[in-house]
Design an enzyme around this catalytic site. Sequence first.
Site, PDB file in Angstrom:
ATOM      1  N   PRO A  12      -7.686   7.039  -4.869  1.00 19.64           N
ATOM      2  CA  PRO A  12      -9.054   6.507  -4.843  1.00 19.64           C
ATOM      3  C   PRO A  12      -9.563   6.495  -3.399  1.00 19.64           C
ATOM      4  O   PRO A  12      -8.802   6.282  -2.462  1.00 19.64           O
ATOM      5  CB  PRO A  12      -8.888   5.075  -5.371  1.00 19.64           C
ATOM      6  CG  PRO A  12      -7.588   5.069  -6.086  1.00 19.64           C
ATOM      7  CD  PRO A  12      -6.722   6.060  -5.384  1.00 19.64           C
ATOM      8  N   ARG A  36       0.821  -1.209   0.000  1.00 17.33           N
ATOM      9  CA  ARG A  36       0.000   0.000   0.000  1.00 17.33           C
ATOM     10  C   ARG A  36       0.857   1.263   0.000  1.00 17.33           C
ATOM     11  O   ARG A  36       0.488   2.277  -0.616  1.00 17.33           O
ATOM     12  CB  ARG A  36      -0.916  -0.030   1.218  1.00 17.33           C
ATOM     13  CG  ARG A  36      -2.032   0.997   1.228  1.00 17.33           C
ATOM     14  CD  ARG A  36      -3.093   0.599   2.242  1.00 17.33           C
ATOM     15  NE  ARG A  36      -4.129   1.606   2.343  1.00 17.33           N
ATOM     16  CZ  ARG A  36      -4.268   2.440   3.365  1.00 17.33           C
ATOM     17  NH1 ARG A  36      -3.418   2.377   4.385  1.00 17.33           N
ATOM     18  NH2 ARG A  36      -5.233   3.324   3.383  1.00 17.33           N
ATOM     19  N   ASP A  71      -4.587 -13.782  -3.460  1.00 18.28           N
ATOM     20  CA  ASP A  71      -5.276 -14.688  -4.369  1.00 18.28           C
ATOM     21  C   ASP A  71      -6.488 -13.981  -4.961  1.00 18.28           C
ATOM     22  O   ASP A  71      -6.602 -12.762  -4.877  1.00 18.28           O
ATOM     23  CB  ASP A  71      -5.682 -15.977  -3.633  1.00 18.28           C
ATOM     24  CG  ASP A  71      -6.518 -15.705  -2.387  1.00 18.28           C
ATOM     25  OD1 ASP A  71      -7.126 -14.606  -2.308  1.00 18.28           O
ATOM     26  OD2 ASP A  71      -6.566 -16.565  -1.501  1.00 18.28           O
ATOM     27  N   HIS A 101      -6.798  -5.563  -2.605  1.00 17.66           N
ATOM     28  CA  HIS A 101      -7.588  -5.760  -1.389  1.00 17.66           C
ATOM     29  C   HIS A 101      -7.681  -7.229  -1.009  1.00 17.66           C
ATOM     30  O   HIS A 101      -8.390  -7.575  -0.064  1.00 17.66           O
ATOM     31  CB  HIS A 101      -8.992  -5.172  -1.574  1.00 17.66           C
ATOM     32  CG  HIS A 101      -9.041  -3.683  -1.479  1.00 17.66           C
ATOM     33  ND1 HIS A 101     -10.184  -2.946  -1.676  1.00 17.66           N
ATOM     34  CD2 HIS A 101      -8.073  -2.765  -1.202  1.00 17.66           C
ATOM     35  CE1 HIS A 101      -9.927  -1.657  -1.527  1.00 17.66           C
ATOM     36  NE2 HIS A 101      -8.641  -1.520  -1.248  1.00 17.66           N
ATOM     37  N   ASP A 129       7.844   8.355  -6.757  1.00 16.50           N
ATOM     38  CA  ASP A 129       9.062   9.128  -6.494  1.00 16.50           C
ATOM     39  C   ASP A 129       9.490   9.100  -5.034  1.00 16.50           C
ATOM     40  O   ASP A 129      10.390   9.854  -4.632  1.00 16.50           O
ATOM     41  CB  ASP A 129       8.868  10.584  -6.933  1.00 16.50           C
ATOM     42  CG  ASP A 129       7.803  11.314  -6.113  1.00 16.50           C
ATOM     43  OD1 ASP A 129       7.061  10.638  -5.360  1.00 16.50           O
ATOM     44  OD2 ASP A 129       7.707  12.551  -6.233  1.00 16.50           O
ATOM     45  N   HIS A 158       0.208   4.225  -2.702  1.00 21.86           N
ATOM     46  CA  HIS A 158      -0.074   5.603  -2.311  1.00 21.86           C
ATOM     47  C   HIS A 158       1.010   6.549  -2.805  1.00 21.86           C
ATOM     48  O   HIS A 158       0.724   7.718  -3.105  1.00 21.86           O
ATOM     49  CB  HIS A 158      -0.205   5.694  -0.787  1.00 21.86           C
ATOM     50  CG  HIS A 158      -1.546   5.251  -0.288  1.00 21.86           C
ATOM     51  ND1 HIS A 158      -2.294   5.978   0.620  1.00 21.86           N
ATOM     52  CD2 HIS A 158      -2.282   4.144  -0.570  1.00 21.86           C
ATOM     53  CE1 HIS A 158      -3.430   5.346   0.868  1.00 21.86           C
ATOM     54  NE2 HIS A 158      -3.435   4.221   0.174  1.00 21.86           N
TER      55      HIS A 158
END
Length: 273
Positions: free
Chosen positions: A164, A63, A252, A194, A75, A67
């Site tokens: 998002p 994550r 998965d 997720h 960067d 982000h």
Amino acid sequence: MASTSPRSLILLVLAVAVVVSDAQLQLSETFYDATCPQAASIVQQKVDAFVDADRGLAAALMRLHFHDCFVRGCDGSVLLNSTDTMLTEKEALLNKGSLRGFEQIDEIKMELECACPGVVSCADILALVARDATAKVGGTSWPVFLGRIDGGASFADEVNSSLPERTDNFTQLVARFARVGLDARDMVILSGGHSIGQVHCGAFFERLYNFQGLNITDPSMDPEFAAMLKVQCPPTKPFGFMALDATNGTFDSAYYLDLLTNKGLLESDVALL
């Protein structure tokens, strides 16, 4: 052409997405072969040890990279600390108290600096870490193209307009991904991230207790699933945690199967149907 599994599709798009904003750079799998040939192995060994100690870190480390890439490209700007005069991405509403793994990235950076001082960028570390964390919990590995340059600017107010959000509908999600060069198919596949990780109960309370302000449960949610969520996430515990899919901790296709049986947690998950 042979058929492609959902897992392979997810990872293929991850491989593309993490470099999409860096297309102008001369990225290469062999970028550090001459200057720091042990870089990839150092990162992998550290990630393996971190995830062995805390399996939940795999989702957090992936994550971080996601982000980072959605704001100013991949960067490393998500790692920058705020100053007296500037709040950085870390302090943005969608990140503060939500992102973790910074200490682990610092530890990896320190080890790389000991081995190859001033060579490996933080942006490349995040890219390698995301790949290795995913592979560690069951995902297929992918080639990481390296050579990113670390950014020197990071602004909290750019985050909420870029990332998002859990309440986004399909149109809003498509628009956000389009801004970074990804299409609707990419968006649906990348949502497969997720498959691992957890979310605060409060992130889906409205669907459980006050759908559309009517004090009802979202009628599209599987009733047995909703009843289970209410036990795990009573109104008094908004900061409790719930796994994002039925096989939390394993990368998965269970996330998609859950959506097809009306067991998605977030509004943005349900928007994919």
